[in-house]
Design a protein around this motif. Structure first.
Motif: not given
Length: 390
Positions: A18-35
């Motif tokens: 959540w807090d570092y989603v911009a590191d991979r996706f370039g945008d901080a304001d995203l709903l993440p389904f990632t790591i």
């Protein structure tokens, strides 16, 4: 008895997803389904055990080789997988991927080939290349919605003298494949035939579905092997940085432990990790089974919703893991365009399949380890993004 539906705000907790989603996706304001961690609080028995240990107030150097941690692991393997283990074979490490990396260093030389099934967990690629070894991919084949290994193709890779290790992911990430006993026994025989050592990453061992059962590598092994795993995925405790494994050969085990303690100076384990594993393996079964039911329902929701929206997908939920490996190739969607729409228009972060190698092109990996309300939001955004491109 257990609540997996309530949303817990993870912002401000130094959370990678959540807090570092911009590191991979370039945008901080995203709903993440990632790591691959989950948005659920860990089991109450773990929280209680941690609270009790914290109340002691003294946190000095410790030992993992103690009379609670080792029996807890043995109990878990015996009870969940019907696999007796020798506690003398247990080793400890800060993470599964560290342990994998160390055994690659010990069992191969720079320039050697490390055989992996592809698509593969992206950390495998980084670990192999970071240790100056070569990735030797054996692509899995999809048949009727399920994944299979061409054993002749695998043997062709194992037979090359420069390929010294099979790095197995069991269950497999990202496909969610559970290896059958026949498949494992065939691989064990091939590795023994060609003098190839086996390192088996079994961190997703507790997350199998639909009648599929995990079989630990130690049940089928024929030659030198190491099995590494952790309760971090099952009980959502990766931040405690603790893992363990089994190395059958005493010499190989001593070499690993000497490197851990002597070369790398990792002589004292994470006490919260020990406490959490002991509590989980002694008292966490009911919570884990309830979690498994919830995650299976999440996977059914994805399957039903996506196939209703796009019947051509005919997507089938995986045999293991809470990671939905979704084949979008029937829809002829461009991977990069989809990511652009997901990020810029739908404000959602879902892992692109090409993260996991060339064989991941045309796929996405969606983490379903979250409350249903979040999952519904994410799947609806994914559907909207696909429709934008159709």
């Amino acid at each position: 008895m257990f609540d997996f539906a309530t949303v817990i705000d993870r912002h401000g907790t130094w959370c990678t997803q959540w807090d570092y989603v911009a590191d991979r996706f370039g945008d901080a304001d995203l709903l993440p389904f990632t790591i691959s961690d989950m948005d659920f609080a860990t089991a109450p028995c773990i929280l209680d055990a941690l609270s009790k240990r914290l109340s002691h107030g003294v946190f000095g150097y410790s030992r993992w080789k103690n009379d609670e941690f080792l029996p807890a692991i043995a109990h878990w393997f015996a009870h969940r997988f019907h696999t007796p283990i020798d506690t003398n074979s247990i080793v400890y490490g800060p993470s599964v991927i560290y342990m994998v990396a160390e055994m690659i260093r010990q069992w191969s030389a720079p320039g050697d080939g490390i055989v992996v099934h592809t698509p593969a967990y992206n950390a495998f690629f980084k670990t192999i290349e970071g240790n100056q070894r070569q990735i030797v991919g054996v692509p899995l084949e999809k048949q009727d919605g399920q994944w299979f290994c061409d054993m002749d193709r695998l043997e062709a890779a194992l037979s090359q003298p420069q390929n010294s290790v099979l790095l197995l992911c069991s269950p497999q990430n990202p496909t969610g494949k559970v290896w059958t006993r026949d498949e494992l026994e065939t691989m064990a025989a091939l590795c023994a035939k060609h003098n190839v050592r086996v390192i088996s990453d079994e961190i997703h061992m507790d997350m199998t579905w639909n009648g599929h059962s995990h079989i630990p590598w130690c049940d089928v092994a024929q030659g030198p092997w190491a099995l590494f795993t952790s309760g971090s995925k099952s009980f959502n405790i990766p931040a405690f940085t603790g893992a363990y494994g089994l190395i059958a050969d005493a010499g190989a085990r001593d070499s690993y432990l000497n490197a851990l303690k002597g070369r790398d100076g990792l002589s004292s384990p994470s006490v919260p990790a020990l406490v959490a594993h002991i509590a989980a393996y002694q008292h966490g079964e009911a919570w884990l089974d309830a979690l498994r039911d919830y995650l299976q329902a999440n996977m059914r929701y994805i399957e039903e919703t996506l196939n209703a929206a796009f019947p051509a997908l005919e997507w089938q939920r995986p045999q293991a893991t809470y990671l939905a490996w979704i084949d979008l190739r029937p829809l002829n969607i461009d991977d990069r365009q989809l990511q652009d729409v997901l990020i810029k228009q739908q404000k959602v972060a879902i892992m692109p399949g090409y993260t996991y190698g060339e064989e991941g092109n045309g796929f996405i990996r969606l983490n379903a380890g979250c409350p249903r309300v979040k999952l519904e939001d994410g799947v609806n955004r994914l559907i909207a993004a696909i429709r934008t491109l159709q």
